[in-house]
Design a protein around this motif. Structure first.
Motif, PDB file in Angstrom:
ATOM      1  N   ALA A 236       0.836  -1.212   0.000  1.00 38.66           N
ATOM      2  CA  ALA A 236       0.000   0.000   0.000  1.00 38.66           C
ATOM      3  C   ALA A 236       0.869   1.261   0.000  1.00 38.66           C
ATOM      4  N   ARG A 237       2.023   1.181   0.650  1.00 38.44           N
ATOM      5  CA  ARG A 237       2.952   2.321   0.685  1.00 38.44           C
ATOM      6  C   ARG A 237       3.881   2.341  -0.527  1.00 38.44           C
ATOM      7  N   LYS A 238       3.741   1.328  -1.370  1.00 42.60           N
ATOM      8  CA  LYS A 238       4.599   1.197  -2.552  1.00 42.60           C
ATOM      9  C   LYS A 238       6.084   1.162  -2.179  1.00 42.60           C
ATOM     10  N   LEU A 239       6.375   0.469  -1.069  1.00 43.70           N
ATOM     11  CA  LEU A 239       7.756   0.297  -0.646  1.00 43.70           C
ATOM     12  C   LEU A 239       8.418  -0.809  -1.461  1.00 43.70           C
ATOM     13  N   ARG A 240       9.695  -0.656  -1.705  1.00 44.29           N
ATOM     14  CA  ARG A 240      10.455  -1.702  -2.375  1.00 44.29           C
ATOM     15  C   ARG A 240      10.690  -2.826  -1.381  1.00 44.29           C
ATOM     16  N   TYR A 241      10.656  -4.057  -1.869  1.00 38.30           N
ATOM     17  CA  TYR A 241      10.971  -5.216  -1.035  1.00 38.30           C
ATOM     18  C   TYR A 241      11.661  -6.255  -1.886  1.00 38.30           C
ATOM     19  N   TRP A 242      12.367  -7.154  -1.199  1.00 32.23           N
ATOM     20  CA  TRP A 242      13.189  -8.142  -1.884  1.00 32.23           C
ATOM     21  C   TRP A 242      13.041  -9.500  -1.219  1.00 32.23           C
ATOM     22  N   ALA A 243      13.376 -10.543  -1.957  1.00 30.60           N
ATOM     23  CA  ALA A 243      13.361 -11.907  -1.429  1.00 30.60           C
ATOM     24  C   ALA A 243      14.686 -12.273  -0.772  1.00 30.60           C
ATOM     25  N   ASP A 244      15.699 -11.421  -0.926  1.00 30.83           N
ATOM     26  CA  ASP A 244      17.044 -11.755  -0.469  1.00 30.83           C
ATOM     27  C   ASP A 244      17.718 -10.554   0.182  1.00 30.83           C
ATOM     28  N   PRO A 245      18.651 -10.812   1.109  1.00 22.93           N
ATOM     29  CA  PRO A 245      19.313  -9.707   1.788  1.00 22.93           C
ATOM     30  C   PRO A 245      20.251  -8.904   0.892  1.00 22.93           C
ATOM     31  N   ALA A 246      20.683  -9.465  -0.222  1.00 21.59           N
ATOM     32  CA  ALA A 246      21.527  -8.728  -1.161  1.00 21.59           C
ATOM     33  C   ALA A 246      20.705  -7.778  -2.022  1.00 21.59           C
ATOM     34  N   GLN A 247      19.405  -7.846  -1.886  1.00 26.46           N
ATOM     35  CA  GLN A 247      18.453  -6.977  -2.593  1.00 26.46           C
ATOM     36  C   GLN A 247      18.591  -7.095  -4.113  1.00 26.46           C
ATOM     37  N   ARG A 248      18.672  -8.343  -4.573  1.00 29.19           N
ATOM     38  CA  ARG A 248      18.756  -8.616  -6.007  1.00 29.19           C
ATOM     39  C   ARG A 248      17.427  -9.069  -6.593  1.00 29.19           C
ATOM     40  N   ARG A 249      16.541  -9.632  -5.744  1.00 29.61           N
ATOM     41  CA  ARG A 249      15.271 -10.182  -6.233  1.00 29.61           C
ATOM     42  C   ARG A 249      14.112  -9.282  -5.793  1.00 29.61           C
ATOM     43  N   GLU A 250      14.077  -8.099  -6.380  1.00 29.08           N
ATOM     44  CA  GLU A 250      13.078  -7.100  -6.004  1.00 29.08           C
ATOM     45  C   GLU A 250      11.668  -7.549  -6.389  1.00 29.08           C
ATOM     46  N   GLY A 251      10.722  -7.253  -5.495  1.00 26.05           N
ATOM     47  CA  GLY A 251       9.321  -7.564  -5.743  1.00 26.05           C
ATOM     48  C   GLY A 251       8.966  -9.021  -5.565  1.00 26.05           C
ATOM     49  N   GLU A 252       9.903  -9.806  -5.011  1.00 28.65           N
ATOM     50  CA  GLU A 252       9.668 -11.226  -4.798  1.00 28.65           C
ATOM     51  C   GLU A 252       9.690 -11.561  -3.311  1.00 28.65           C
ATOM     52  N   LEU A 253       9.100 -12.697  -2.960  1.00 29.81           N
ATOM     53  CA  LEU A 253       9.166 -13.248  -1.612  1.00 29.81           C
ATOM     54  C   LEU A 253      10.027 -14.495  -1.658  1.00 29.81           C
ATOM     55  N   ASN A 254      10.643 -14.854  -0.525  1.00 31.20           N
ATOM     56  CA  ASN A 254      11.361 -16.124  -0.494  1.00 31.20           C
ATOM     57  C   ASN A 254      10.509 -17.171   0.206  1.00 31.20           C
ATOM     58  N   THR A 255      10.874 -18.424   0.018  1.00 32.91           N
ATOM     59  CA  THR A 255      10.162 -19.540   0.648  1.00 32.91           C
ATOM     60  C   THR A 255      11.156 -20.430   1.402  1.00 32.91           C
ATOM     61  N   ASN A 256      12.116 -19.790   2.042  1.00 36.38           N
ATOM     62  CA  ASN A 256      13.147 -20.527   2.782  1.00 36.38           C
ATOM     63  C   ASN A 256      12.537 -21.326   3.926  1.00 36.38           C
ATOM     64  N   ASP A 257      13.012 -22.549   4.094  1.00 38.97           N
ATOM     65  CA  ASP A 257      12.599 -23.433   5.190  1.00 38.97           C
ATOM     66  C   ASP A 257      11.090 -23.661   5.228  1.00 38.97           C
ATOM     67  N   GLY A 258      10.448 -23.564   4.069  1.00 34.54           N
ATOM     68  CA  GLY A 258       9.013 -23.828   3.995  1.00 34.54           C
ATOM     69  C   GLY A 258       8.136 -22.683   4.451  1.00 34.54           C
ATOM     70  N   GLY A 259       8.724 -21.543   4.741  1.00 30.74           N
ATOM     71  CA  GLY A 259       7.944 -20.367   5.138  1.00 30.74           C
ATOM     72  C   GLY A 259       8.002 -19.304   4.054  1.00 30.74           C
ATOM     73  N   ARG A 260       7.662 -18.095   4.439  1.00 29.69           N
ATOM     74  CA  ARG A 260       7.755 -16.962   3.515  1.00 29.69           C
ATOM     75  C   ARG A 260       8.582 -15.870   4.175  1.00 29.69           C
ATOM     76  N   GLY A 261       9.281 -15.102   3.351  1.00 26.15           N
ATOM     77  CA  GLY A 261      10.099 -14.026   3.884  1.00 26.15           C
ATOM     78  C   GLY A 261      10.250 -12.892   2.901  1.00 26.15           C
ATOM     79  N   ALA A 262      10.533 -11.706   3.444  1.00 26.79           N
ATOM     80  CA  ALA A 262      10.765 -10.523   2.628  1.00 26.79           C
ATOM     81  C   ALA A 262      11.652  -9.558   3.398  1.00 26.79           C
ATOM     82  N   TYR A 263      12.400  -8.760   2.659  1.00 29.75           N
ATOM     83  CA  TYR A 263      13.280  -7.735   3.196  1.00 29.75           C
ATOM     84  C   TYR A 263      12.812  -6.385   2.681  1.00 29.75           C
ATOM     85  N   PHE A 264      12.902  -5.362   3.523  1.00 31.08           N
ATOM     86  CA  PHE A 264      12.557  -3.995   3.128  1.00 31.08           C
ATOM     87  C   PHE A 264      13.332  -3.047   4.019  1.00 31.08           C
TER      88      PHE A 264
END
Length: 126
Positions: free
Chosen positions: A80-108
């Protein structure tokens, strides 16, 4: 012996904006003043104590374990705030979520450039 993290200090050029950002994005109660700090109370008893700094602080990383429902709510506020987010801490996979260890994750990033992470499962299958 029992050892538990009680609080951590988060340096911020604008402690009010940074503390408000964290509480709003994560859906937490408003921060409370404690001396020179604005304390954000987490559900596990830990506080993040925001302290004003004259200089832009070095970026730090803070990870938050949340439920699936909380994850959806937080991601809704991020989008809603149109914030950038990434699936990885290196911020290479913008706009994606990760599924590490069977869960979901995001960085912002917060307003000071601290890298915040939300995960629904602890890493390493804990």
């Amino acid at each position: 012996m029992s050892v538990a993290l009680n609080h951590t200090i988060v340096h911020a050029q604008d402690r009010d904006a940074s503390a408000a950002f964290l509480t709003e994005i994560l859906g937490l109660p408003a921060p409370t003043a404690f001396g020179p700090f604005l304390a954000v109370q987490l559900s596990n008893g830990v506080t993040m104590d925001f302290l004003a700094s004259d200089e832009r602080p070095a970026s730090q990383h803070y990870a938050f374990l949340v439920s699936e429902t909380e994850f959806d709510d937080i991601m809704g506020r991020i989008r809603a705030r149109k914030l950038r987010y990434w699936a990885d801490p290196a911020q290479r996979r913008e706009g994606e979520l990760n599924t590490n260890d069977g869960g979901r994750g995001a960085y912002f990033e917060d307003p000071n450039g601290h890298l915040l992470e939300i995960i629904t499962r602890p890493y390493g299958g804990l």
